[in-house]
Design a protein around this motif. Structure first.
Motif, PDB file in Angstrom:
ATOM      1  N   TYR A   1       0.927  -1.165  -0.062  1.00 15.74           N
ATOM      2  CA  TYR A   1       0.131   0.015  -0.087  1.00 15.74           C
ATOM      3  C   TYR A   1       0.782   1.090  -0.046  1.00 15.74           C
ATOM      4  CZ  TYR A   1      -2.917   3.922   2.070  1.00 15.74           C
ATOM      5  OH  TYR A   1      -3.553   4.992   2.154  1.00 15.74           O
ATOM      6  N   MET A   2       1.963   1.366   0.941  1.00 12.02           N
ATOM      7  CA  MET A   2       2.789   2.491   0.919  1.00 12.02           C
ATOM      8  C   MET A   2       3.756   2.401  -0.370  1.00 12.02           C
ATOM      9  SD  MET A   2       2.089   3.611   3.868  1.00 12.02           S
ATOM     10  CE  MET A   2       3.443   4.875   4.214  1.00 12.02           C
ATOM     11  N   ASP A   3       3.915   1.685  -1.107  1.00 13.15           N
ATOM     12  CA  ASP A   3       4.340   1.730  -2.434  1.00 13.15           C
ATOM     13  C   ASP A   3       3.512   2.215  -3.368  1.00 13.15           C
ATOM     14  OD1 ASP A   3       6.816   0.655  -1.373  1.00 13.15           O
ATOM     15  OD2 ASP A   3       6.472  -1.117  -2.006  1.00 13.15           O
ATOM     16  N   CYS A   4       2.383   1.669  -3.322  1.00 13.06           N
ATOM     17  CA  CYS A   4       1.262   2.094  -4.320  1.00 13.06           C
ATOM     18  C   CYS A   4       1.028   3.774  -4.310  1.00 13.06           C
ATOM     19  CB  CYS A   4       0.017   1.433  -3.879  1.00 13.06           C
ATOM     20  SG  CYS A   4      -1.362   1.966  -5.056  1.00 13.06           S
TER      21      CYS A   4
ATOM     22  N   GLN B   1       1.671   6.475  -7.021  1.00 11.21           N
ATOM     23  CA  GLN B   1       0.621   7.521  -7.580  1.00 11.21           C
ATOM     24  C   GLN B   1       1.114   8.888  -7.373  1.00 11.21           C
ATOM     25  OE1 GLN B   1      -2.339   6.421  -9.137  1.00 11.21           O
ATOM     26  NE2 GLN B   1      -1.644   4.479  -9.305  1.00 11.21           N
ATOM     27  N   ALA B   2       1.770   9.260  -6.275  1.00  9.76           N
ATOM     28  CA  ALA B   2       2.119  10.419  -5.980  1.00  9.76           C
ATOM     29  C   ALA B   2       3.188  10.938  -7.071  1.00  9.76           C
ATOM     30  CB  ALA B   2       2.714  10.613  -4.597  1.00  9.76           C
ATOM     31  N   ASN B   3       4.067  10.104  -7.365  1.00  8.85           N
ATOM     32  CA  ASN B   3       5.317  10.435  -8.187  1.00  8.85           C
ATOM     33  C   ASN B   3       4.518  10.509  -9.943  1.00  8.85           C
ATOM     34  OD1 ASN B   3       7.511  10.245  -6.943  1.00  8.85           O
ATOM     35  ND2 ASN B   3       7.880   8.066  -7.083  1.00  8.85           N
ATOM     36  N   ASP B   4       3.497   9.864 -10.032  1.00  5.99           N
ATOM     37  CA  ASP B   4       2.997   9.950 -11.461  1.00  5.99           C
ATOM     38  C   ASP B   4       2.158  11.321 -11.557  1.00  5.99           C
ATOM     39  OD1 ASP B   4       3.915   7.463 -11.970  1.00  5.99           O
ATOM     40  OD2 ASP B   4       1.946   6.646 -11.638  1.00  5.99           O
ATOM     41  N   ASN B   5       1.808  11.996 -10.334  1.00 13.93           N
ATOM     42  CA  ASN B   5       0.979  13.120 -10.105  1.00 13.93           C
ATOM     43  C   ASN B   5       1.764  14.330  -9.508  1.00 13.93           C
ATOM     44  OD1 ASN B   5      -1.687  12.368 -11.155  1.00 13.93           O
ATOM     45  ND2 ASN B   5      -1.645  11.006  -9.546  1.00 13.93           N
ATOM     46  N   LEU B   6       3.064  14.201  -9.601  1.00 15.47           N
ATOM     47  CA  LEU B   6       3.838  15.352  -8.904  1.00 15.47           C
ATOM     48  C   LEU B   6       3.604  16.633  -9.897  1.00 15.47           C
ATOM     49  CD1 LEU B   6       7.468  13.786  -8.164  1.00 15.47           C
ATOM     50  CD2 LEU B   6       5.530  14.861  -6.398  1.00 15.47           C
ATOM     51  N   SER B   7       3.437  16.580 -11.062  1.00 17.95           N
ATOM     52  CA  SER B   7       3.277  17.597 -11.894  1.00 17.95           C
ATOM     53  C   SER B   7       1.760  18.311 -11.957  1.00 17.95           C
ATOM     54  CB  SER B   7       3.967  17.485 -13.195  1.00 17.95           C
ATOM     55  OG  SER B   7       3.024  16.512 -13.873  1.00 17.95           O
TER      56      SER B   7
ATOM     57  N   ALA C   1      -6.467   6.366  -5.025  1.00 14.44           N
ATOM     58  CA  ALA C   1      -6.012   5.414  -6.111  1.00 14.44           C
ATOM     59  C   ALA C   1      -5.569   4.108  -5.348  1.00 14.44           C
ATOM     60  CB  ALA C   1      -5.002   5.914  -6.807  1.00 14.44           C
ATOM     61  N   CYS C   2      -5.085   4.172  -4.167  1.00 17.31           N
ATOM     62  CA  CYS C   2      -4.689   3.004  -3.438  1.00 17.31           C
ATOM     63  C   CYS C   2      -5.502   2.375  -2.445  1.00 17.31           C
ATOM     64  CB  CYS C   2      -3.251   3.244  -3.162  1.00 17.31           C
ATOM     65  SG  CYS C   2      -2.137   3.687  -4.256  1.00 17.31           S
ATOM     66  N   GLN C   3      -6.645   2.642  -2.469  1.00 21.29           N
ATOM     67  CA  GLN C   3      -7.755   2.278  -1.527  1.00 21.29           C
ATOM     68  C   GLN C   3      -7.968   0.780  -1.368  1.00 21.29           C
ATOM     69  OE1 GLN C   3      -9.023   4.265   0.845  1.00 21.29           O
ATOM     70  NE2 GLN C   3     -10.238   2.588   1.918  1.00 21.29           N
ATOM     71  N   PRO C   4      -7.832   0.128  -2.713  1.00 22.35           N
ATOM     72  CA  PRO C   4      -8.195  -1.583  -2.578  1.00 22.35           C
ATOM     73  C   PRO C   4      -7.050  -1.793  -1.834  1.00 22.35           C
ATOM     74  CG  PRO C   4      -8.260  -0.595  -4.942  1.00 22.35           C
ATOM     75  CD  PRO C   4      -7.921   0.719  -3.961  1.00 22.35           C
TER      76      PRO C   4
ATOM     77  N   ARG D   1      -3.366   5.183   7.066  1.00 24.78           N
ATOM     78  CA  ARG D   1      -3.789   6.107   6.105  1.00 24.78           C
ATOM     79  C   ARG D   1      -3.241   7.479   6.290  1.00 24.78           C
ATOM     80  NH1 ARG D   1      -9.086   6.452   6.898  1.00 24.78           N
ATOM     81  NH2 ARG D   1      -9.516   4.444   5.937  1.00 24.78           N
ATOM     82  N   ASP D   2      -3.275   7.862   7.686  1.00 27.97           N
ATOM     83  CA  ASP D   2      -2.801   9.034   8.362  1.00 27.97           C
ATOM     84  C   ASP D   2      -1.310   9.125   7.779  1.00 27.97           C
ATOM     85  OD1 ASP D   2      -5.360   9.538   8.832  1.00 27.97           O
ATOM     86  OD2 ASP D   2      -4.874   9.327  11.063  1.00 27.97           O
ATOM     87  N   LYS D   3      -0.640   7.963   8.160  1.00 29.93           N
ATOM     88  CA  LYS D   3       0.939   8.082   8.105  1.00 29.93           C
ATOM     89  C   LYS D   3       1.202   8.301   6.608  1.00 29.93           C
ATOM     90  CE  LYS D   3       3.108   5.480  11.687  1.00 29.93           C
ATOM     91  NZ  LYS D   3       3.834   4.339  12.144  1.00 29.93           N
ATOM     92  N   ALA D   4       0.697   7.431   5.685  1.00 31.01           N
ATOM     93  CA  ALA D   4       0.770   7.728   4.362  1.00 31.01           C
ATOM     94  C   ALA D   4       0.665   9.040   3.820  1.00 31.01           C
ATOM     95  CB  ALA D   4       0.013   6.529   3.647  1.00 31.01           C
ATOM     96  N   ARG D   5      -0.527   9.714   4.349  1.00 33.22           N
ATOM     97  CA  ARG D   5      -1.038  11.117   3.877  1.00 33.22           C
ATOM     98  C   ARG D   5       0.202  12.128   4.637  1.00 33.22           C
ATOM     99  NH1 ARG D   5      -5.619  11.574   5.678  1.00 33.22           N
ATOM    100  NH2 ARG D   5      -6.754  11.419   3.580  1.00 33.22           N
ATOM    101  N   SER D   6       0.762  12.005   5.558  1.00 35.86           N
ATOM    102  CA  SER D   6       1.706  12.763   6.344  1.00 35.86           C
ATOM    103  C   SER D   6       2.992  12.813   5.595  1.00 35.86           C
ATOM    104  CB  SER D   6       1.768  12.373   7.685  1.00 35.86           C
ATOM    105  OG  SER D   6       2.722  13.114   8.181  1.00 35.86           O
ATOM    106  N   TYR D   7       3.286  11.336   4.989  1.00 30.82           N
ATOM    107  CA  TYR D   7       4.466  11.170   4.346  1.00 30.82           C
ATOM    108  C   TYR D   7       4.420  11.803   3.067  1.00 30.82           C
ATOM    109  CZ  TYR D   7       8.012   8.847   1.514  1.00 30.82           C
ATOM    110  OH  TYR D   7       8.939   8.310   0.769  1.00 30.82           O
TER     111      TYR D   7
END
Length: 141
Positions: A51-54, A58-64, A79-82, A120-126
């Motif tokens: 999940y963290m990798d996903c 996804q963030a990398n793909d949307n940096l711009s 996008a990584c909810q599943p 989810r909160d850790k992922a968001r913060s990171y």
């Protein structure tokens, strides 16, 4: 210290283990599946890493993409909810397998919900910090 560990309920120990901070690292579907099959305790952890990798991909793909860093992070999380749901189900199953009473199973459900929220909160913060940093570095080139 030994007495303290024996006094804590199993769900509390599992929750403490689940909340241990682990930086996202490279993972792939094959290793996550192999880990899940080999050891149920590490299976949910492998799914957490997936999940963290996903989310980072996804963030990398949307940096711009236009918008604030938190918007990019929220899109990645959505996008990584599943993957998050798979981790939640695996962790809940892992805990419930160890519980025999209805009270224990209820505690397992609560612990799984808490671990999911914390993940989810850790992922968001990171991700917010990650996106800000990557955008800053891209502006410096």
């Amino acid at each position: 210290m030994k007495r303290l560990l024996t006094a804590l309920p199993l769900t509390s120990l599992a929750l403490l283990a689940a909340c241990a901070s682990q930086p996202p690292g490279p993972s792939n579907d094959v290793s996550a599946s192999a880990s899940a099959a080999a050891d149920p305790a590490s299976g949910w952890q492998a799914l957490r890493a997936k999940y963290m990798d996903c989310t980072q991909k996804q963030a990398n793909d949307n940096l711009s993409a236009k918008g604030q860093s938190k918007d990019v992070a929220d899109r990645a999380l959505s996008a990584c909810q599943p993957e998050l749901e798979a981790m939640h189900d695996a962790f809940r199953g892992y805990l419930e397998a160890q519980m025999s009473s209805s009270h224990g199973k209820s505690s397992a459900r609560q612990a799984a919900a808490r671990v999911t929220t914390d993940t989810r909160d850790k992922a968001r913060s990171y991700l917010v910090r990650y996106v800000e940093r990557e955008r800053y570095l891209a502006g410096q080139n």
